[in-house]
Design a protein around this motif. Sequence first.
Motif, PDB file in Angstrom:
ATOM      1  N   PRO A 182      54.726  40.277  26.222  1.00  0.00           N
ATOM      2  CA  PRO A 182      53.563  39.493  25.792  1.00  0.00           C
ATOM      3  C   PRO A 182      53.590  38.066  26.346  1.00  0.00           C
ATOM      4  O   PRO A 182      52.526  37.511  26.676  1.00  0.00           O
ATOM      5  N   SER A 183      54.785  37.489  26.477  1.00  0.00           N
ATOM      6  CA  SER A 183      54.822  36.112  26.998  1.00  0.00           C
ATOM      7  C   SER A 183      54.397  36.092  28.468  1.00  0.00           C
ATOM      8  O   SER A 183      53.713  35.171  28.916  1.00  0.00           O
ATOM      9  N   PHE A 184      54.758  37.134  29.222  1.00  0.00           N
ATOM     10  CA  PHE A 184      54.332  37.159  30.628  1.00  0.00           C
ATOM     11  C   PHE A 184      52.822  37.411  30.724  1.00  0.00           C
ATOM     12  O   PHE A 184      52.160  36.859  31.612  1.00  0.00           O
ATOM     13  N   ARG A 219      48.521  38.511  19.540  1.00  0.00           N
ATOM     14  CA  ARG A 219      47.705  39.641  19.982  1.00  0.00           C
ATOM     15  C   ARG A 219      46.245  39.187  20.213  1.00  0.00           C
ATOM     16  O   ARG A 219      45.653  39.469  21.244  1.00  0.00           O
ATOM     17  N   THR A 220      45.719  38.436  19.245  1.00  0.00           N
ATOM     18  CA  THR A 220      44.341  37.973  19.358  1.00  0.00           C
ATOM     19  C   THR A 220      44.175  37.119  20.614  1.00  0.00           C
ATOM     20  O   THR A 220      43.223  37.279  21.382  1.00  0.00           O
ATOM     21  N   GLU A 221      45.119  36.220  20.800  1.00  0.00           N
ATOM     22  CA  GLU A 221      45.082  35.319  21.959  1.00  0.00           C
ATOM     23  C   GLU A 221      45.089  36.126  23.271  1.00  0.00           C
ATOM     24  O   GLU A 221      44.289  35.884  24.170  1.00  0.00           O
ATOM     25  N   ILE A 222      45.991  37.104  23.368  1.00  0.00           N
ATOM     26  CA  ILE A 222      46.100  37.911  24.590  1.00  0.00           C
ATOM     27  C   ILE A 222      44.822  38.733  24.788  1.00  0.00           C
ATOM     28  O   ILE A 222      44.278  38.802  25.899  1.00  0.00           O
ATOM     29  N   GLU A 223      44.333  39.337  23.710  1.00  0.00           N
ATOM     30  CA  GLU A 223      43.131  40.182  23.849  1.00  0.00           C
ATOM     31  C   GLU A 223      41.948  39.345  24.318  1.00  0.00           C
ATOM     32  O   GLU A 223      41.178  39.766  25.182  1.00  0.00           O
ATOM     33  N   ARG A 225      42.031  36.377  25.925  1.00  0.00           N
ATOM     34  CA  ARG A 225      42.182  35.758  27.254  1.00  0.00           C
ATOM     35  C   ARG A 225      42.196  36.784  28.374  1.00  0.00           C
ATOM     36  O   ARG A 225      41.740  36.517  29.473  1.00  0.00           O
ATOM     37  N   LEU A 226      42.763  37.964  28.109  1.00  0.00           N
ATOM     38  CA  LEU A 226      42.853  38.950  29.186  1.00  0.00           C
ATOM     39  C   LEU A 226      41.756  40.010  29.100  1.00  0.00           C
ATOM     40  O   LEU A 226      41.652  40.873  29.974  1.00  0.00           O
ATOM     41  N   ASN A 227      40.967  39.949  28.028  1.00  0.00           N
ATOM     42  CA  ASN A 227      39.843  40.863  27.885  1.00  0.00           C
ATOM     43  C   ASN A 227      40.293  42.325  27.913  1.00  0.00           C
ATOM     44  O   ASN A 227      39.819  43.113  28.723  1.00  0.00           O
ATOM     45  N   LEU A 228      41.236  42.639  27.016  1.00  0.00           N
ATOM     46  CA  LEU A 228      41.715  44.022  26.913  1.00  0.00           C
ATOM     47  C   LEU A 228      42.174  44.283  25.472  1.00  0.00           C
ATOM     48  O   LEU A 228      42.227  43.368  24.661  1.00  0.00           O
ATOM     49  N   ASP A 229      42.481  45.544  25.169  1.00  0.00           N
ATOM     50  CA  ASP A 229      43.078  45.895  23.883  1.00  0.00           C
ATOM     51  C   ASP A 229      44.585  45.829  24.043  1.00  0.00           C
ATOM     52  O   ASP A 229      45.123  46.423  24.981  1.00  0.00           O
ATOM     53  N   ALA A 230      45.264  45.157  23.114  1.00  0.00           N
ATOM     54  CA  ALA A 230      46.717  45.000  23.243  1.00  0.00           C
ATOM     55  C   ALA A 230      47.434  45.803  22.167  1.00  0.00           C
ATOM     56  O   ALA A 230      47.112  45.678  20.991  1.00  0.00           O
ATOM     57  N   GLY A 352      44.080  23.561  18.825  1.00  0.00           N
ATOM     58  CA  GLY A 352      44.588  22.379  19.529  1.00  0.00           C
ATOM     59  C   GLY A 352      45.945  22.603  20.164  1.00  0.00           C
ATOM     60  O   GLY A 352      46.341  21.864  21.054  1.00  0.00           O
ATOM     61  N   VAL A 353      46.681  23.653  19.707  1.00  0.00           N
ATOM     62  CA  VAL A 353      47.965  23.905  20.366  1.00  0.00           C
ATOM     63  C   VAL A 353      47.880  25.185  21.197  1.00  0.00           C
ATOM     64  O   VAL A 353      47.117  26.091  20.883  1.00  0.00           O
ATOM     65  N   ALA A 354      48.676  25.218  22.266  1.00  0.00           N
ATOM     66  CA  ALA A 354      48.687  26.382  23.155  1.00  0.00           C
ATOM     67  C   ALA A 354      49.771  27.354  22.673  1.00  0.00           C
ATOM     68  O   ALA A 354      50.681  26.940  21.956  1.00  0.00           O
ATOM     69  N   PRO A 355      49.684  28.627  23.071  1.00  0.00           N
ATOM     70  CA  PRO A 355      50.671  29.600  22.561  1.00  0.00           C
ATOM     71  C   PRO A 355      52.017  29.526  23.270  1.00  0.00           C
ATOM     72  O   PRO A 355      52.585  30.534  23.643  1.00  0.00           O
ATOM     73  N   HIS A 356      52.499  28.321  23.503  1.00  0.00           N
ATOM     74  CA  HIS A 356      53.803  28.154  24.173  1.00  0.00           C
ATOM     75  C   HIS A 356      54.625  27.205  23.332  1.00  0.00           C
ATOM     76  O   HIS A 356      54.217  26.064  23.097  1.00  0.00           O
ATOM     77  N   TYR A 357      55.782  27.689  22.876  1.00  0.00           N
ATOM     78  CA  TYR A 357      56.596  26.855  21.989  1.00  0.00           C
ATOM     79  C   TYR A 357      58.060  27.192  22.153  1.00  0.00           C
ATOM     80  O   TYR A 357      58.423  28.222  22.711  1.00  0.00           O
ATOM     81  N   GLN A 358      58.886  26.267  21.674  1.00  0.00           N
ATOM     82  CA  GLN A 358      60.325  26.515  21.638  1.00  0.00           C
ATOM     83  C   GLN A 358      60.885  25.898  20.366  1.00  0.00           C
ATOM     84  O   GLN A 358      60.353  24.895  19.882  1.00  0.00           O
ATOM     85  N   LEU A 359      61.920  26.500  19.844  1.00  0.00           N
ATOM     86  CA  LEU A 359      62.529  25.977  18.627  1.00  0.00           C
ATOM     87  C   LEU A 359      63.925  25.471  18.970  1.00  0.00           C
ATOM     88  O   LEU A 359      64.735  26.213  19.523  1.00  0.00           O
ATOM     89  N   ILE A 360      64.154  24.216  18.680  1.00  0.00           N
ATOM     90  CA  ILE A 360      65.452  23.636  19.005  1.00  0.00           C
ATOM     91  C   ILE A 360      66.229  23.463  17.695  1.00  0.00           C
ATOM     92  O   ILE A 360      65.817  22.709  16.817  1.00  0.00           O
ATOM     93  N   VAL A 361      67.334  24.171  17.605  1.00  0.00           N
ATOM     94  CA  VAL A 361      68.156  24.073  16.398  1.00  0.00           C
ATOM     95  C   VAL A 361      69.337  23.172  16.703  1.00  0.00           C
ATOM     96  O   VAL A 361      69.954  23.287  17.760  1.00  0.00           O
TER      97      VAL A 361
END
Length: 433
Positions: A182-184, A219-223, A225-230, A352-361
Amino acid sequence: MIRDVANETRPREDLEALQLKRLQAVVERVYHLVPFYRRRLDEAGLKPEQIRTLDDLRLLPFTTKQDLRDNYPFGMFAAPMDQVVRIHASSGTTGKSTPVAYTQRDLETWAELMARTLAAAGAHRGDIVHNAYGYGLFTGGLGFHYGAERLGAAVIPVSGGQTRRQIMLLQDFGPTVLVCTPSFALYLAEVGQELGMDFKKLQLRVGIFGAEPWTEGMRTEIENRLNLDAVDIYGLSEIIGPGVSVECIEGKSGLHMFEDHFLPEIIDPATLQPVPPGEMGELVITTITKEAMPLLRYRTRDVTSLNYAPCLCGRTLARMNRIRGRSDDMLIIRGVNVFPSQIEAILMETPGVAPHYQLIVDREGQLDTLEVQVEVDEAAFSDEVKQLQSLAQNIQRQIKDYLTVSVKVRLVEPRSIPRSEGKAKRVIDQRQI
Ligand code: DLL
């Protein structure tokens, strides 16, 4: 579409009878062929013939990743090398990756299960499958490859990487099915957009995404943006690779486990006892048809729950809920259990935020700290500092409300979080313990 009506819609009673027969055969087999299992069963004072009902599964010992490491490289194989025709390896993040083996019949089973998987997602003969899962030791690429061929679809074995070239192929070859992490998928959407490509003009109809945790928001974001069923696909190398379970396109609500080959249980990882039906816990799988490397009660570390309610697609196979996370990826932040996917779900709901994140512990003194780094989208990026501050505070408040844990939120520039061509790395643990 249901590819294998007999096996995918069998009445539960008949399924359980088949599972018991297969379970008895596999226990017998590993007892005689794998010294590790003979030892384990002897230690438990258990003989294969004592497995008389499906509930007797609980008498069997668990198998863990550590057991595979202890028997590295080929100690878990139940077939002699002249019967083994393929070796893959798990994508271990720590230590050596452990090998897994297939006989010719295992490869047949796998291809058939992947054909079932593709059919469940609505793929059929005549489809063109753009396969961007990595080829190699990772099971994703070759697993989908043989499944698509068996289905009679045309497979484009593009593998991971070369993202711009992939965009060109998506336009020129007109694939109807996209398979990748999904990330790719999101990265493809982003690069496609930069190159001015309109996903609505592509032929893509459905995508089968897995190999890493993702959320409904994703899933919603991918569907969109890519115009498909995920749909979601789950699997792990130790068990077979992809093709352990998959969502049907009709329901998109839980992944049907191919229970005629894999026997699932959900346990409490602390007590190792089964949890009450429907409750969340660690998924444990026994392979009941594998030849080269059968595993008894393999502890996947993946956290989910099972749903035996009938599905509108007609399959009688139990559904596994979306994987919540890994019991060993679960962050314990000042005593609160936090799964990265819970944070993702909150981010996905935040405009306002994009679906790209990282968690720093990290750790300050004796206390764990968690910093959520998330990209703002282009529109929000041009906002005033004050607005950005309030966006960060809003996310912080939501996480505190839902998860009862205080985190630091750092908004970062668009496209500054590393993109992945395979599995995304969401958690960076800087604790020196
Ligand atoms: O990831 C097999 C695969 C390939 C599955 C392609 C789906 C598609 P491994 O590299 O051994 O095998 O990693 C297995 O990945 O234990 C989970 O923690 C995670 N995982 C796989 N699918 C999902 C999913 C492949 N749909 C490990 N959701 C598993 C969440 C997943 N986590």
